[in-house]
Motif scaffolding. Structure first.
Motif, PDB file in Angstrom:
ATOM      1  N   MET A  31      16.259  18.440  15.596  1.00  0.00           N
ATOM      2  CA  MET A  31      16.289  18.923  14.217  1.00  0.00           C
ATOM      3  C   MET A  31      14.915  18.713  13.600  1.00  0.00           C
ATOM      4  O   MET A  31      14.178  17.801  13.990  1.00  0.00           O
ATOM      5  N   ALA A  32      14.601  19.537  12.611  1.00  0.00           N
ATOM      6  CA  ALA A  32      13.289  19.398  11.983  1.00  0.00           C
ATOM      7  C   ALA A  32      13.293  19.981  10.579  1.00  0.00           C
ATOM      8  O   ALA A  32      14.163  20.784  10.227  1.00  0.00           O
ATOM      9  N   TRP A  33      12.321  19.558   9.826  1.00  0.00           N
ATOM     10  CA  TRP A  33      12.033  20.141   8.526  1.00  0.00           C
ATOM     11  C   TRP A  33      10.684  20.862   8.613  1.00  0.00           C
ATOM     12  O   TRP A  33       9.718  20.309   9.153  1.00  0.00           O
ATOM     13  N   PHE A  34      10.648  22.060   8.063  1.00  0.00           N
ATOM     14  CA  PHE A  34       9.433  22.840   7.955  1.00  0.00           C
ATOM     15  C   PHE A  34       9.216  23.186   6.478  1.00  0.00           C
ATOM     16  O   PHE A  34      10.129  23.073   5.666  1.00  0.00           O
ATOM     17  N   ARG A  35       8.035  23.639   6.179  1.00  0.00           N
ATOM     18  CA  ARG A  35       7.778  24.135   4.829  1.00  0.00           C
ATOM     19  C   ARG A  35       6.812  25.313   4.897  1.00  0.00           C
ATOM     20  O   ARG A  35       6.038  25.458   5.843  1.00  0.00           O
ATOM     21  N   GLN A  36       6.901  26.133   3.871  1.00  0.00           N
ATOM     22  CA  GLN A  36       6.014  27.289   3.803  1.00  0.00           C
ATOM     23  C   GLN A  36       5.653  27.546   2.348  1.00  0.00           C
ATOM     24  O   GLN A  36       6.534  27.765   1.505  1.00  0.00           O
ATOM     25  N   ALA A  46       8.458  17.366   9.623  1.00  0.00           N
ATOM     26  CA  ALA A  46       8.993  16.218  10.354  1.00  0.00           C
ATOM     27  C   ALA A  46      10.037  16.701  11.335  1.00  0.00           C
ATOM     28  O   ALA A  46      10.768  17.652  11.052  1.00  0.00           O
ATOM     29  N   GLY A  47      10.113  16.037  12.471  1.00  0.00           N
ATOM     30  CA  GLY A  47      11.085  16.381  13.490  1.00  0.00           C
ATOM     31  C   GLY A  47      11.793  15.137  13.985  1.00  0.00           C
ATOM     32  O   GLY A  47      11.223  14.045  13.974  1.00  0.00           O
ATOM     33  N   LEU A  48      13.044  15.326  14.447  1.00  0.00           N
ATOM     34  CA  LEU A  48      13.812  14.170  14.904  1.00  0.00           C
ATOM     35  C   LEU A  48      14.848  14.624  15.923  1.00  0.00           C
ATOM     36  O   LEU A  48      15.677  15.475  15.638  1.00  0.00           O
ATOM     37  N   ALA A  49      14.769  14.027  17.106  1.00  0.00           N
ATOM     38  CA  ALA A  49      15.767  14.280  18.136  1.00  0.00           C
ATOM     39  C   ALA A  49      16.877  13.249  18.029  1.00  0.00           C
ATOM     40  O   ALA A  49      16.680  12.162  17.492  1.00  0.00           O
ATOM     41  N   SER A  50      18.033  13.600  18.550  1.00  0.00           N
ATOM     42  CA  SER A  50      19.159  12.663  18.539  1.00  0.00           C
ATOM     43  C   SER A  50      18.785  11.388  19.286  1.00  0.00           C
ATOM     44  O   SER A  50      18.326  11.456  20.425  1.00  0.00           O
ATOM     45  N   GLY A  51      18.925  10.262  18.622  1.00  0.00           N
ATOM     46  CA  GLY A  51      18.582   8.990  19.248  1.00  0.00           C
ATOM     47  C   GLY A  51      17.113   8.680  19.288  1.00  0.00           C
ATOM     48  O   GLY A  51      16.709   7.644  19.841  1.00  0.00           O
ATOM     49  N   GLY A  52      16.301   9.562  18.723  1.00  0.00           N
ATOM     50  CA  GLY A  52      14.857   9.372  18.771  1.00  0.00           C
ATOM     51  C   GLY A  52      14.280   8.837  17.476  1.00  0.00           C
ATOM     52  O   GLY A  52      15.000   8.469  16.558  1.00  0.00           O
ATOM     53  N   VAL A  53      12.960   8.820  17.421  1.00  0.00           N
ATOM     54  CA  VAL A  53      12.253   8.417  16.207  1.00  0.00           C
ATOM     55  C   VAL A  53      11.569   9.641  15.630  1.00  0.00           C
ATOM     56  O   VAL A  53      11.264  10.598  16.339  1.00  0.00           O
ATOM     57  N   GLY A  54      11.332   9.603  14.340  1.00  0.00           N
ATOM     58  CA  GLY A  54      10.772  10.763  13.689  1.00  0.00           C
ATOM     59  C   GLY A  54       9.327  11.025  14.049  1.00  0.00           C
ATOM     60  O   GLY A  54       8.550  10.109  14.311  1.00  0.00           O
ATOM     61  N   SER A  55       8.989  12.289  14.070  1.00  0.00           N
ATOM     62  CA  SER A  55       7.612  12.734  14.219  1.00  0.00           C
ATOM     63  C   SER A  55       7.215  13.413  12.920  1.00  0.00           C
ATOM     64  O   SER A  55       8.032  14.106  12.314  1.00  0.00           O
ATOM     65  N   TYR A  56       5.963  13.219  12.511  1.00  0.00           N
ATOM     66  CA  TYR A  56       5.531  13.695  11.204  1.00  0.00           C
ATOM     67  C   TYR A  56       4.191  14.400  11.268  1.00  0.00           C
ATOM     68  O   TYR A  56       3.321  14.053  12.065  1.00  0.00           O
ATOM     69  N   SER A  58       0.569  14.941   9.875  1.00  0.00           N
ATOM     70  CA  SER A  58      -0.354  13.927   9.373  1.00  0.00           C
ATOM     71  C   SER A  58      -0.427  13.927   7.851  1.00  0.00           C
ATOM     72  O   SER A  58      -0.648  12.890   7.236  1.00  0.00           O
ATOM     73  N   SER A  59      -0.198  15.085   7.257  1.00  0.00           N
ATOM     74  CA  SER A  59      -0.303  15.204   5.798  1.00  0.00           C
ATOM     75  C   SER A  59       0.826  14.491   5.057  1.00  0.00           C
ATOM     76  O   SER A  59       0.705  14.238   3.850  1.00  0.00           O
ATOM     77  N   VAL A  60       1.926  14.171   5.756  1.00  0.00           N
ATOM     78  CA  VAL A  60       3.059  13.544   5.087  1.00  0.00           C
ATOM     79  C   VAL A  60       3.389  12.158   5.647  1.00  0.00           C
ATOM     80  O   VAL A  60       4.238  11.452   5.100  1.00  0.00           O
ATOM     81  N   LYS A  61       2.730  11.776   6.718  1.00  0.00           N
ATOM     82  CA  LYS A  61       3.029  10.496   7.352  1.00  0.00           C
ATOM     83  C   LYS A  61       2.822   9.355   6.375  1.00  0.00           C
ATOM     84  O   LYS A  61       1.821   9.296   5.665  1.00  0.00           O
ATOM     85  N   GLY A  62       3.807   8.478   6.310  1.00  0.00           N
ATOM     86  CA  GLY A  62       3.746   7.359   5.383  1.00  0.00           C
ATOM     87  C   GLY A  62       4.344   7.664   4.027  1.00  0.00           C
ATOM     88  O   GLY A  62       4.594   6.750   3.235  1.00  0.00           O
ATOM     89  N   ARG A  63       4.608   8.938   3.752  1.00  0.00           N
ATOM     90  CA  ARG A  63       5.203   9.337   2.472  1.00  0.00           C
ATOM     91  C   ARG A  63       6.599   9.915   2.643  1.00  0.00           C
ATOM     92  O   ARG A  63       7.437   9.800   1.740  1.00  0.00           O
ATOM     93  N   TYR A  80       8.381  10.715  -0.862  1.00  0.00           N
ATOM     94  CA  TYR A  80       7.793   9.864  -1.898  1.00  0.00           C
ATOM     95  C   TYR A  80       6.348  10.288  -2.164  1.00  0.00           C
ATOM     96  O   TYR A  80       5.734  10.989  -1.369  1.00  0.00           O
ATOM     97  N   SER A  81       5.817   9.825  -3.273  1.00  0.00           N
ATOM     98  CA  SER A  81       4.410  10.069  -3.622  1.00  0.00           C
ATOM     99  C   SER A  81       4.039  11.533  -3.464  1.00  0.00           C
ATOM    100  O   SER A  81       3.030  11.880  -2.831  1.00  0.00           O
TER     101      SER A  81
END
Length: 124
Positions: A31-36, A46-56, A58-63, A80-81
């Protein structure tokens, strides 16, 4: 066929927070979130597989934080932010195939299922 419905968008000021939710008929493996934004290409947030950790991105990492609730069939994006450059239509996407998207999760063409989007507007 995976059906996706996003919610939670809105208008906030710089520094504000929003939580987007994606209600799925079933949560896919990937699953993932995109924007346009207007005039720009769709980009992975951001993306996330079942049982995995999120991938982000660089522009949103940490927020931003992506999470999924397999029992409720929901995918969330806590933001956030927020900055004016986060203004865009946000889309939920699903890829039901059991495959690793490491390094490529951000490519829109991988995902066969998409929601209609929810608008996020951040004013300065």
């Amino acid at each position: 066929q995976v059906q996706l419905v996003e919610s939670g968008g809105g208008s906030v000021q710089t520094g504000g927070s929003l939580k987007l939710s994606c209600a799925a008929s079933e949560l896919a493996y990937n699953m993932a979130w995109f924007r346009q934004a207007p005039g720009k290409e769709r980009e992975g947030v951001a993306g996330l597989a079942s049982g995995g950790v999120g991938s982000y991105a660089s522009s949103v990492k940490g927020r931003f934080t992506i999470s999924r609730d397999n029992a409720k069939n929901t995918l969330d994006l806590q933001m956030y932010s927020l900055k004016p450059e986060d203004t865009a239509m946000y889309y939920c996407a699903a890829d039901p195939r059991f495959q690793s998207l490491a390094g490529i999760w951000h490519r829109p063409h991988i995902y066969p299922y998409w929601g209609q989007g929810t608008q996020v507007t951040v004013s300065s």
